[in-house]
Design an enzyme around this catalytic site. Structure first.
Site, PDB file in Angstrom:
ATOM      1  N   GLY A   1     -25.324   8.185  -9.828  1.00  0.00           N
ATOM      2  CA  GLY A   1     -25.781   6.985  -9.164  1.00  0.00           C
ATOM      3  C   GLY A   1     -26.540   7.334  -7.894  1.00  0.00           C
ATOM      4  O   GLY A   1     -26.479   8.462  -7.391  1.00  0.00           O
ATOM      5  N   CYS A   2     -27.259   6.352  -7.356  1.00  0.00           N
ATOM      6  CA  CYS A   2     -28.082   6.600  -6.173  1.00  0.00           C
ATOM      7  C   CYS A   2     -27.228   6.849  -4.932  1.00  0.00           C
ATOM      8  O   CYS A   2     -27.431   7.841  -4.214  1.00  0.00           O
ATOM      9  CB  CYS A   2     -29.047   5.446  -5.955  1.00  0.00           C
ATOM     10  SG  CYS A   2     -28.302   3.795  -5.995  1.00  0.00           S
ATOM     11  N   TYR A   3     -26.272   5.981  -4.659  1.00  0.00           N
ATOM     12  CA  TYR A   3     -25.402   6.199  -3.498  1.00  0.00           C
ATOM     13  C   TYR A   3     -24.658   7.536  -3.596  1.00  0.00           C
ATOM     14  O   TYR A   3     -24.608   8.297  -2.616  1.00  0.00           O
ATOM     15  CB  TYR A   3     -24.398   5.062  -3.354  1.00  0.00           C
ATOM     16  CG  TYR A   3     -24.922   3.781  -2.750  1.00  0.00           C
ATOM     17  CD1 TYR A   3     -25.535   3.768  -1.499  1.00  0.00           C
ATOM     18  CD2 TYR A   3     -24.766   2.566  -3.411  1.00  0.00           C
ATOM     19  CE1 TYR A   3     -25.991   2.586  -0.927  1.00  0.00           C
ATOM     20  CE2 TYR A   3     -25.216   1.380  -2.850  1.00  0.00           C
ATOM     21  CZ  TYR A   3     -25.828   1.387  -1.609  1.00  0.00           C
ATOM     22  OH  TYR A   3     -26.273   0.212  -1.051  1.00  0.00           O
TER      23      TYR A   3
ATOM     24  N   THR B   1     -25.507  10.291  -5.049  1.00  0.00           N
ATOM     25  CA  THR B   1     -26.434  11.389  -4.777  1.00  0.00           C
ATOM     26  C   THR B   1     -26.611  11.585  -3.280  1.00  0.00           C
ATOM     27  O   THR B   1     -26.584  12.710  -2.774  1.00  0.00           O
ATOM     28  CB  THR B   1     -27.796  11.109  -5.441  1.00  0.00           C
ATOM     29  OG1 THR B   1     -27.637  11.065  -6.861  1.00  0.00           O
ATOM     30  CG2 THR B   1     -28.807  12.188  -5.091  1.00  0.00           C
ATOM     31  N   SER B   2     -26.759  10.468  -2.559  1.00  0.00           N
ATOM     32  CA  SER B   2     -27.018  10.545  -1.123  1.00  0.00           C
ATOM     33  C   SER B   2     -25.807  11.015  -0.320  1.00  0.00           C
ATOM     34  O   SER B   2     -25.956  11.440   0.829  1.00  0.00           O
ATOM     35  CB  SER B   2     -27.481   9.182  -0.596  1.00  0.00           C
ATOM     36  OG  SER B   2     -26.401   8.253  -0.529  1.00  0.00           O
TER      37      SER B   2
END
EC number: 1.2.1.38
Length: 347
Positions: free
Chosen positions: A150-152, A154-155
């Protein structure tokens, strides 16, 4: 000769971003694209920015038709839908790069807890590789089922994993304070993402219950060698793209910001998409708009003793379709940066 590729769920933001990225990929050609809402229409009627690269006619989703057309299939389908399609694609011998959450978690029970639905293909969870190349590159090579993060997560995972694994920060008490552009909510219209509702505003959402928490905890628990919890709060920004995550962590012993920066520099020295910023420089979401990069800074709040690890990504690129393309390259044995050399758009 280019390899044929299929995209299931091609009319969502991630599907459209995949089309944009793959249009410049020298080794592939998208030959099949599905959309339940827009079947029968040309792709560039839904996404005019695709131009001639998007003249393909969208089809209703059919796993067998996709497998007949291509042996590489991206699933940009909603959570809970993907797991009903992926088993058939694998039976047909396809390499599947899944952008949903359906195969990211190793425990069916954890998936069912966070997604509130039975997992109908639990036998594939152990087989799937978590598609974060900076951590799992060798497992991804040649893999048939890759679950893109997911994007979150990854960050948060990219900047924190090396620090947790090295014992440089306390594994308990991690706070992930994250802000995302509204494209992360998907393309389906809803009141909460209308311009008049979102513009000139800023809010937290899904407080204490966002599903991406489970991914963060899974990866960081692996780094720590024991179960840990993450305090994660997502916020919605009045902009289209980008995630900025500020992670609050406690250093161990005499650790400070420079020591953490050096540890991250060493961990990611050979990574083409990760930049560790020098002291006094903090990243902005505009630094990575349209690019597959992760930019990370580390600062020390000496007054409180907390360290601030800040990262930015484009949620649709490194947080989704760009990372999926990175995984494609690894799975197929191509140069990892192929099709992803685009620098960020500014302003």
């Amino acid at each position: 000769m280019k390899q044929p590729v299929a995209i299931l769920g091609a009319s969502g933001y991630t599907g459209g971003e995949l089309a944009r990225i793959l249009a410049n990929h020298p080794h592939v050609e998208v030959v099949y694209a599905s959309s339940e809402r827009f079947a029968g229409k040309p792709w560039n009627a839904i996404y005019p920015h695709l131009g001639r690269a998007g003249s393909l006619i969208l089809s209703a989703m059919d796993a067998d038709a996709a497998a007949d057309a291509a042996q590489i299939v991206f699933c940009a389908l909603p959570h809970k839908t993907s797991m009903s399609v992926v088993p058939r694609l694998l039976e047909r011998g396809c390499t599947v790069i899944d952008l949903s959450a359906d195969f990211r978690l190793k425990s069916a029970a954890t998936y069912e807890e966070w997604y509130e639905t039975p997992h109908i293909a639990p036998q594939l969870l152990a087989e799937a590789v978590y598609g974060l190349p900076e951590l799992y590159r060798e497992q991804i090579r040649g893999q048939k089922l890759i679950a893109c993060p997911g994007c979150y997560p990854t960050s948060v995972i990219v900047p924190l994993y090396p620090l947790v694994k090295a014992g440089a920060i306390e594994a308990e008490g991690i706070i992930a304070d994250c802000k995302s552009g509204v494209s992360g909510a998907g393309r389906s219209p809803s009141q909460g993402v209308m311009l008049s509702e979102l513009n000139e505003g800023f809010k937290a959402y899904k407080v204490g219950k966002h599903r991406h928490t489970a991914e963060m905890e899974q990866a960081l628990s692996e780094a720590a060698g024991r179960e840990l919890t993450v305090r994660f709060t997502p916020h919605l920004l009045p902009q289209s793209r980008g995630i900025l995550s500020t992670c609050y962590v406690k250093p161990i012993g005499e650790g400070d910001a420079e020591a953490a920066r050096e540890l991250l520099r060493q961990a990611y020295a050979d990574e083409p998409f990760v930049d560790i910023l020098p002291a006094g420089v903090n990243p902005a979401t505009s630094d990575v708009r349209g690019a597959n990069g992760v930019r990370i800074s580390v600062d020390m709040d000496h007054r409180t003793g907390w360290m601030l690890v800040i990262s930015v990504i484009d949620n649709l690129v490194k947080g989704s379709s760009g990372q999926a393309t990175q995984n494609l390259n690894l799975a197929m044995g191509w140069e990892e940066t192929t099709g992803l050399e685009t620098v960020a758009l500014f302003p």
